[in-house]
Enzyme design. Sequence first.
Site, short mmCIF file in Angstrom:
data_model
loop_
_atom_site.label_atom_id
_atom_site.label_comp_id
_atom_site.label_asym_id
_atom_site.label_seq_id
_atom_site.Cartn_x
_atom_site.Cartn_y
_atom_site.Cartn_z
N GLU A 56 54.50 38.68 47.46
CA GLU A 56 53.92 38.38 46.15
C GLU A 56 54.88 37.58 45.28
O GLU A 56 54.46 36.72 44.51
CB GLU A 56 53.49 39.66 45.43
CG GLU A 56 52.27 40.32 46.05
CD GLU A 56 51.03 39.40 46.08
OE1 GLU A 56 50.96 38.47 45.27
OE2 GLU A 56 50.16 39.61 46.94
N TYR A 139 51.51 40.03 36.84
CA TYR A 139 50.82 39.74 38.10
C TYR A 139 51.43 40.48 39.30
O TYR A 139 50.73 41.23 39.98
CB TYR A 139 50.74 38.21 38.38
CG TYR A 139 50.27 38.01 39.78
CD1 TYR A 139 48.92 38.20 40.08
CD2 TYR A 139 51.15 37.76 40.82
CE1 TYR A 139 48.47 38.11 41.39
CE2 TYR A 139 50.72 37.69 42.12
CZ TYR A 139 49.38 37.86 42.41
OH TYR A 139 48.94 37.81 43.70
N ASP A 157 45.73 36.21 39.11
CA ASP A 157 46.47 34.94 39.26
C ASP A 157 45.46 33.80 39.11
O ASP A 157 44.32 34.02 38.68
CB ASP A 157 47.19 34.90 40.62
CG ASP A 157 46.21 34.95 41.78
OD1 ASP A 157 44.99 35.17 41.54
OD2 ASP A 157 46.63 34.75 42.93
N CYS A 209 34.98 30.48 47.20
CA CYS A 209 34.89 30.08 45.78
C CYS A 209 36.09 29.19 45.48
O CYS A 209 36.96 29.49 44.68
CB CYS A 209 34.88 31.33 44.90
SG CYS A 209 34.37 30.98 43.21
N CYS A 216 28.73 28.17 47.54
CA CYS A 216 27.92 29.27 47.02
C CYS A 216 26.90 29.78 48.04
O CYS A 216 26.55 30.96 48.04
CB CYS A 216 27.21 28.85 45.73
SG CYS A 216 28.39 28.40 44.44
N CYS A 219 28.38 32.55 49.94
CA CYS A 219 29.12 33.53 49.15
C CYS A 219 28.48 34.92 49.24
O CYS A 219 27.28 35.07 49.00
CB CYS A 219 29.16 33.08 47.69
SG CYS A 219 30.02 34.26 46.65
N CYS A 225 26.50 36.51 40.70
CA CYS A 225 27.29 35.49 40.02
C CYS A 225 26.49 34.86 38.89
O CYS A 225 25.34 34.46 39.08
CB CYS A 225 27.71 34.42 41.02
SG CYS A 225 28.71 33.13 40.29
FE1 SF4 Z 1 31.97 31.38 43.42
FE2 SF4 Z 1 29.76 32.32 42.25
FE3 SF4 Z 1 29.59 30.34 44.02
FE4 SF4 Z 1 30.26 32.82 44.83
S1 SF4 Z 1 28.31 32.15 43.96
S2 SF4 Z 1 31.22 30.88 45.46
S3 SF4 Z 1 31.47 33.52 43.09
S4 SF4 Z 1 30.60 30.25 42.04
#
Ligand code: SF4
Length: 365
Positions: A56, A139, A157, A209, A216, A219, A225
């Site tokens: 880290e 952090y 971060d 992301c 997305c 995701c 989201c």
């Molecule tokens: Fe990022 Fe939202 Fe797209 Fe997922 S849906 S990749 S969290 S912007």
Amino acid sequence: MEESMPSYIPRTQDLGASHSALHQQLLAWYDRHARRLPWRALPGQQPDPYRVWLSEIMLQQTTVATVGPYFETFLARWPRLEVLAAAPLDDVLTVWAGLGYYARARNLHRCAHVLVEKYGGKFPREEAALRELPRIGPYPAAAIAAIAFDQPAAPVDGIWERVVARLFAIRTPLPAAKPAIRKAAASLMPQRRPGDFAQAVMDLGATVCQPGRPKCLLCPVAEFCAVGEPDMAAPLPLKSPKSEKPTRRGVAFWITDVQRRLLLRRRPERGLLGGMMEVPSTEWREDGWAEAEAQLHAPLFADWRPLPGRVRHTFTHFHLELELWAGQGEGEVPEGRWVTLDALGEQALPSVMRKVVAHALKNGG
Ligand code: SF4
């Protein structure tokens, strides 16, 4: 003024329930897609706080790809905290050379001492106690508490900032958005498997992301989201326009003796590149240097010969342009050391000084 945390995650009215479903889906995705990293414990293994701490600190302002080989070298040389604490600082700085942000190496070494002398070689488990250690900021304290000890601390971060700003559609530009992002991030941390969750957010930000256009469609938390589609998400987090970096200038003195040894000098402990070795130079300042004035700042008297070209390097807050003057000299210099050219690799030379060495050798130094 602190921005209040957005009070919604769309597509459901129940924040608690939606967080719980988000945790489940992100953790299930992490179980299948977690990146294999040299410092990470494999599923079912207990994380080693020493490895977590080391990684880290190294990963601050530095990419995973850059840190990998340094981490392996460090661990091979100093496999345990006690061994690192007993090592000379100079050796630590030498192995760190090239990784940048050298204050981290000095603080790492100091922290290892404190952990051995005051804490019996054991890391505190709680985020607040970790913050008491020398130069452990918010952090790394949160990251170590979460990853090494499974505490529900959110290690916010740049990656977390991006993911959280998008999940919650926080449109205030950074850095003003930081308090709102931290608050939203803290609200996301689960009680169950918080360490895995913290790393899952990091992996999501690194592989799905991503900066620029996020994926997305792939995701695992898209349904939670607030933006949920690439064009809307891409600009987030917004950033306040940066002011232009100034350019500082200096003259570096490439001084060799009759045995063709090079004069290096240790920089002061405090300040930029503190404690690292350098090819001695004038101060770096925005006004250039007239020849007569620069000569007054040379560590030894010599008959100077300017080398062609300039060495350019960019630091976080400024660009640097160095002229190189070559000359022959002899004698002792405070904090100086004469080093044979084939031993330069064993010196704690930061990247900018490696550039100086390469440039001088290529241009008749
Ligand atoms: Fe990022 Fe939202 Fe797209 Fe997922 S849906 S990749 S969290 S912007």
